[in-house]
Design an enzyme around this catalytic site. Structure first.
Site, mmCIF file in Angstrom:
data_model
loop_
_atom_site.group_PDB
_atom_site.id
_atom_site.type_symbol
_atom_site.label_atom_id
_atom_site.label_comp_id
_atom_site.label_asym_id
_atom_site.label_seq_id
_atom_site.Cartn_x
_atom_site.Cartn_y
_atom_site.Cartn_z
ATOM 1 N N CYS A 18 0.833 -1.190 0.000
ATOM 2 C CA CYS A 18 0.000 0.000 0.000
ATOM 3 C C CYS A 18 0.871 1.244 0.000
ATOM 4 O O CYS A 18 1.997 1.229 0.497
ATOM 5 C CB CYS A 18 -0.886 0.015 1.235
ATOM 6 N N TYR A 157 -4.968 -12.915 -5.342
ATOM 7 C CA TYR A 157 -4.667 -12.478 -3.976
ATOM 8 C C TYR A 157 -5.506 -13.225 -2.959
ATOM 9 O O TYR A 157 -6.732 -13.099 -2.919
ATOM 10 C CB TYR A 157 -4.919 -10.971 -3.892
ATOM 11 N N HIS A 160 -3.787 -12.280 3.771
ATOM 12 C CA HIS A 160 -4.525 -11.522 4.777
ATOM 13 C C HIS A 160 -5.981 -12.007 4.753
ATOM 14 O O HIS A 160 -6.408 -12.682 3.825
ATOM 15 C CB HIS A 160 -4.466 -10.013 4.550
ATOM 16 N N ASP A 253 1.913 -9.384 9.345
ATOM 17 C CA ASP A 253 2.717 -9.365 8.129
ATOM 18 C C ASP A 253 3.705 -8.191 8.172
ATOM 19 O O ASP A 253 4.872 -8.340 7.813
ATOM 20 C CB ASP A 253 1.764 -9.245 6.928
#
Ligand code: ADP
Ligand code: SF4
Length: 675
Positions: A18, A157, A160, A253
């Protein structure tokens, strides 16, 4: 290194991360990614890229590839990455029930009907088979768009617990009884199908990566790498062209250095490479070349994955290639970068002040403009702001004198790095000292207290104050706008006293009205010194602002485990000998608690007295040839270390900035197009 149909030039892999820019700041994003490729990263990936309006992260600043109009945003980044010989990766994401679709206003999607945390659309819809077919179509279409934008690699993806394929995998979200629910083969079906679809759509020329979190760090309550995490890797072993493996959630993470050391994911991810012949990338805040070599040689991974180390030093691979190890600006693991993203603004970095300013201010992490004059600059204070100003000015070729009152350089960084868990923060000081030591034209003088007369006598044409700030002792802060009664008593202290070891009598009451990390680490230190500690805060949680750095849960857990008594939503009303009077923030109800020592952690006062004394005497300044004076860092406004470093850097760049720079808006802005 081969990754399916493409080849990476080395083993440095900037994994998706991000930025707080997303599609909202496309040029800032493109230029920043391009600089990473220039710095030697073989693969440079985007952040989360939402594939459809049913996964709408706004106002969070992730990327969107909803239709063809979004392609140019990615093409701009792809072009810059390619220009510098890198491979460009796009991380395609559907966030499922984690996204409340606040702007698209469409129903959030989930394997089974589930609540989410956003009150505006608080429940996700259970997807039927038609919804699943649609999701696969959206993902395929997004992959095709990614290819048209210039992607060399696209991600499926499932890392998470904010990804829809992960929601299908985890029994706590997936209570279906059709072919997508129940036994593991069914719960993993969507991940498998998305990989197959993507390979079929673009796999001839584009590599297909799977990002998969093998463990949720929740023990039996979640996915464990020894159990289903491992089974998923076994089942899909040869399907993706690359395995990008990590742990979940994001706070695990991207763990900070306060709570984890370099390589902190190895226990969970090391098994993956044994189960697949495909290349494996792992992360773990790797900044030291020795650790990187160990990871490759020991057969844990094929690529060194990095998000934060690539933010702190976009040129890390290049420096390793060139043997300039001591030039690496190592990430300190503070997560200030993430706090930018979590505040919905372009990220910033404590170590790398150019991060986020690549396009709008044209800053490059390695290149500074040559000096505009032969003037000498006097920098007062060798904290993070002063050190960065001196380094960057020196880099430009300016003759610099750095004067520091203390016997050690580093200012607050030196003091704070000695607190529990913050040792890595000393890198802010040490990297700059190493750079400065090489510059004959930058001189540093310790034990040099600069008052008005010394400065005038020194006679430099430019003087910059980086003199820091001092913690208040009167209790004024967010909750109290007037001095707390009794704050002047001799058993009332500030953070500097704790750092200097001046408190030796407990029980200690720490009043946290600052809400950053400070009160929490001071509590840890006092407990380590054998003291009984009570932490009192008007906030709803301990160290509330550390939510933004993903640390709050870890802070509260640690303090509870250390036996610190925590009192939340309580103000400090008055201080008496041996006691403090507390007041409930809602009812005002009072109570007395015993406290032999009290530490006030509320706010800081800028050390700008000498600056103000000079500003009042323009006549003396003129006579001494002093043409410009400025404040930077905490003496301008008490702030983060990142902001102090930024100020120092900005000062050094702007000292002789051309007249054309608009002093009111000193950067380029990304304007929304009218359609
Ligand atoms: P910042 O975060 O803005 O860099 P710090 O508090 O970390 O601020 O550092 C400020 C430094 O300035 C400290 O090391 C302090 O000793 C030094 N300092 C403050 N006033 C003076 C002064 N008048 N002369 C020399 N050094 C000073
Ligand atoms: Fe590392 Fe801190 Fe920079 Fe983030 S802000 S990259 S954690 S130094």
């Amino acid at each position: 290194m081969k990754i399916g149909p493409v080849t990476a030039r080395n083993r440095f892999f900037q994994v998706p991360h991000c930025t707080g820019m997303g599609s909202n700041w496309p040029m800032s994003h493109a230029e920043m990614r391009g600089q990473k490729a220039e710095g030697g990263w073989a693969v440079v990936c985007t952040e989360e890229t939402m594939i459809h309006p049913t996964t709408d992260a706004l106002p969070g600043a992730s990327m969107r590839l909803w239709d063809d109009d979004d392609i140019p945003v990615f093409a701009a980044a792809a072009d810059r990455v390619h220009e510098h010989g890198g491979l460009f990766g796009i991380e395609l994401v559907h966030g499922g029930l984690s996204r409340a679709n606040r702007t698209s206003r469409m129903a959030p999607l989930a394997p089974s009907a589930s609540p989410n945390k956003y009150p505006m659309r608080p429940q996700a819809r259970a997807m039927d088979l038609h919804d699943i077919a649609e999701l696969r179509r959206w993902h395929r279409d997004a992959a095709l768009r990614a290819k048209r934008a210039g992607a060399d690699l696209v991600y499926v993806y499932a890392a998470h617990n904010i990804a829809l394929p992960m929601h299908f995998l985890l029994p706590r979200y997936n209570r279906r009884n059709d072919t997508y629910g129940g036994r593991l083969e069914n719960r993993v079906r969507l991940i498998r199908e998305l990989i197959e679809d993507t390979k079929e759509a673009v796999g001839d020329t584009v590599a297909v990566a799977l990002r998969f979190a093998v463990d949720e760090r929740m023990g039996e309550a979640g996915l464990e790498w020894q159990k289903e995490g491992r089974e998923v890797v076994e089942m899909l072993a040869e399907l993706p062209d690359l395995w990008d493996v990590n742990v979940s959630g994001w706070e695990h993470d991207s763990k900070t250095s306060r709570f984890a050391q370099e390589g902190y994911q190895e226990d969970a991810v090391s098994f993956v490479k044994k189960l697949t012949s495909k290349p494996v990338v792992i992360v773990g805040r790797y900044t030291s070349p020795d650790a990187m070599v160990r990871v490759i040689r020991s057969g844990i991974a094929d690529f060194i994955g990095a998000a934060r180390p690539s933010i702190a030093d976009p040129f890390l691979p290049r420096k390793i290639e060139e043997g300039r190890i001591e030039d690496i600006r190592e990430c300190i693991g503070c997560n200030i970068c993430i706090s930018g993203n979590n505040s919905f603004v372009p990220m910033r970095c404590t170590q790398n002040p150019t991060m986020g300013e690549e396009w709008r201010r044209g800053w490059h992490p390695e290149n500074l403009p040559v000096k505009g004059s032969d003037d000498r600059v006097l920098v007062i204070g060798a904290g993070p702001a002063g050190l960065e100003a001196a380094r960057a000015l020196g880099e430009r070729g300016y003759a610099v004198t750095l004067a520091e009152r203390a016997s050690q350089p580093g200012g607050r960084v030196t003091r704070e790095a000695a607190l529990p868990g913050l040792a890595a923060w000393a890198r802010v000081r040490d990297w700059r000292l190493t750079q400065i030591a090489r510059m004959a034209h930058v001189e540093m003088y310790l034990e040099s207290n600069m008052g008005k007369d010394e400065i005038l006598r020194f006679g430099a044409p430019h003087v910059v104050f980086a003199t820091g700030a001092t913690w208040r002792r009167d209790g004024v802060g967010h909750a109290n706008h007037k001095t707390i009664p009794g704050a002047g008593r001799s058993h009332v202290f500030g953070p500097e006293d704790v750092m200097a070891g001046r408190i030796d009598k407990g029980p200690v009451l720490i009043f946290d009205d600052d809400h950053g990390y400070m009160a929490g680490v001071l509590a840890e230190k006092l407990v380590a010194n054998g003291m009984e500690v009570m932490l009192v805060t008007p906030a709803a949680m301990v160290s509330e602002f550390t939510v933004l750095t993903l640390e709050q849960g870890f802070v509260q857990k640690r303090l509870l485990e250390l036996g610190v008594t925590i009192r939340q939503q309580v103000n400090l009303a008055a201080i008496e000998a041996g006691h403090a009077e507390l007041a409930c923030v809602y009812t005002g109800r009072r109570e007395m608690v015993a406290a032999t020592s009290i530490v006030l952690v509320t706010a800081r006062v800028p050390n700008e007295q000498v600056y103000q004394a000079l500003v009042r005497r323009p006549d003396l300044m003129e006579a001494a040839g002093l043409r410009s004076i400025a404040l930077i860092g905490d003496c301008l406004s008490p702030q983060t270390i990142a902001a102090a470093v930024y100020d120092g850097h900005s000062y050094a760049r702007d000292l002789d900035a051309p007249e054309s720079v608009n002093p009111d808006v000193p950067y380029r802005r990304e304007h929304m197009a009218l359609s």
